[in-house]
Design an enzyme around this catalytic site. Sequence first.
Site, PDB file in Angstrom:
ATOM      1  CG  ASP A 153      45.203  46.961  33.743  1.00 33.75           C
ATOM      2  OD1 ASP A 153      45.435  46.224  32.765  1.00 33.75           O
ATOM      3  OD2 ASP A 153      44.537  46.590  34.715  1.00 33.75           O
ATOM      4  CD  GLU A 190      35.559  31.711  40.323  1.00 31.20           C
ATOM      5  OE1 GLU A 190      35.198  32.487  41.224  1.00 31.20           O
ATOM      6  OE2 GLU A 190      36.185  30.657  40.549  1.00 31.20           O
TER       7      GLU A 190
END
Length: 716
Positions: free
Chosen positions: A266, A468
């Site tokens: 990542d 969100e």
Amino acid sequence: MLKKIYQLATVLALMAGSLYAQQPVFRNAQAPVDARVKDLLQTLTLDEKISLLGFNSPAIDRLQIPSYNWWNEALHGIARAGEATVYPQAIGMSATFNQALVQEVANTISTEARAKYNLSVAMNRRLWYMGLDFWTPNINLFRDPRWGRGQETYGEDPFLTASIGTSFITGLQGTDPMHLKTAACAKHFAVHSGPEADRHTFNVQIDEKDLRETYLYAFKHLVDAHVASIMCAYNRVNGEPCCTGKTLLQTILRDEWGFNGQTVTDCGALDDIYTRHKAIPTRLETAAAAVKAKVGMECGTILQKDVKEAVEKKLLTVADVDSALSQNLRTQMKLGMFDENGLAPYNRYGADSVHNAYHVALARKTAEQGMVLLKNNGVLPLQKEKYSSIMVLGSNAAAADALVANYHGINGNLVTFAEGIAAAAGPATAVQYDLGCDYKDTVHFGGIWAAENSDVSIAVIGLTPVLEGEEGDAFLSASGGDKATLSLPASQLAFMKKLRAAHKKPIIAVVTAGSAVDIAAIEPYADAIILAWYPGEQGGAALADLVFGNVSPSGHLPVTFYRSLNDLPDYKDYSLKGRTYRYFNGEVQYPFGFGLSYTTFSYAWAQAPKNVYALKDTIRFTVNVQNTGNYDADDVLQAYIQYPQMERMPLKELKGFKRVTVNKGGQQTVELSIPVSELQKWDLPTRKWKLYKGQYTVAIGKNANEMVLQQKFAVK
């Protein structure tokens, strides 16, 4: 004359043979992939090899290898790369419970990827987000509704996630065992689902039972389906950083599962290991540990900058570098990047393969099948002849963000909810639009008077990806991307109450979100409620199809809608006790698998399961599904297993599902099978999979809490 022609042909053949002989093996498309990789590794210098360990790989001019950027996204359509078809967000695709549809969505995404790559490379543009590998899908478990990135997942269930995820990577990668249409990546490995604010420092404490049965289940299935790449996560698991730890990357992924594909970090994950986790003292040692773990692709620059010194200081060998890099090269070989004209037939895809009519229609169909009808007092579907005026209002009624979600593409064909309703209603119907409310003001509202004077109101409210989502992207989130509450914005609740108080005419509430929210708070004010998720570019058209009855709703919830966060364990607790429908035994708003229809269905065993099974067996059964209502519709048959009452056994688990179309008055027979090996659980004392003896039940459910057929059987 014939003799001269023959002589000329012989010379040309010899010349061709000579050129073929001079061609490096790594450019020979007919040679085995491993031989091509070995040849290129022998040809590259150490500095060149190291340069290829980062996502932004430079050109190697002496070998005529162009630059390539590995960082590409295609969560629900090609993202961040200009014109592309925007499909429903991943959670909305999962709500279709339709593996074939999801596979075809991914197939069209990979078609667009090939076309955009061909067009950009022809212009000598080697661009970020325009490549042929994609860091998707996100198959982490949506274990807690607070997690902002849960919208990127396929929900809370391991089996559904594995099934939809396998379909998605198959569509992306194609079915040719020797070549890749595009390369998919399963992320984030592993045990990664918030909190977003702590993701760079968090250490997940989890026992091997929850690890194996829940968090690794989908990853194992995607590895078995030959996913090209695995992305290691930011966090630690039981003290080991995911991008250097031996347990996940070596013992389980490579030794046990036999994964021989690419491992990518990542973005910035290696930096976290020494600066935030402080699990390894220095940057140099982190680089060495990553390469030894066969991390061959970093979303970052540490490997490109520090591996040379690590080799010089004998922390690494050249063989270590070759082992890590080889998987990058293998992926590129299988993508045809070293073939002279690219990989046929994909090298011929062009502009007509991007956002064409078929892809647009597929986006609409996927949105239709994913939207979930949560309430209907009979007002839906609307009969056009009864409603001459419609008011469409609400904060998300004309919002693009509520369509496209995060990691999205863009095009000139986004159909908002207001536009979709207006187009479907037709020119003889008076359709109005008003913003209605914003996300904060609990006093001032628009469109109320117009709603009073319309025959029906469609109020589109809910969340958006700025409320969100991922850390940094959801910039209006008060919790670093996560949700601190299940509540919809207070302004929207006040707006719905005001709208209801103004008149008694029908109100249809449409809620956009990528997660569970408190529907109960608006339920008294709406005659019907549709959960639209973030439905992609055709969301407005899909909503209109449902509202006017062109299509019966058929989406089902891939997550549990809890009544309160107080019913759940602490957000940072990764144990499964008290979480998801598999282990939560309390009252809920809506259970996993819930979804209403405009029709009704009845169920009967055509062939029930047998009474006794052993480990080697497969449980096979067939169910007659009859449409007993007045609308043609799709149903999703859900098969659950209920286990013997033993400590830490799930309450129930989805182990089979199938979407089926049944015309009104008609019947379809659905066949399902469940390998008994799927019922094994991880035995902590022996650290092995074990099939426990006892009485089990196959239960056919409308959802996880409403069973319509049950058949007990014994495992011996």
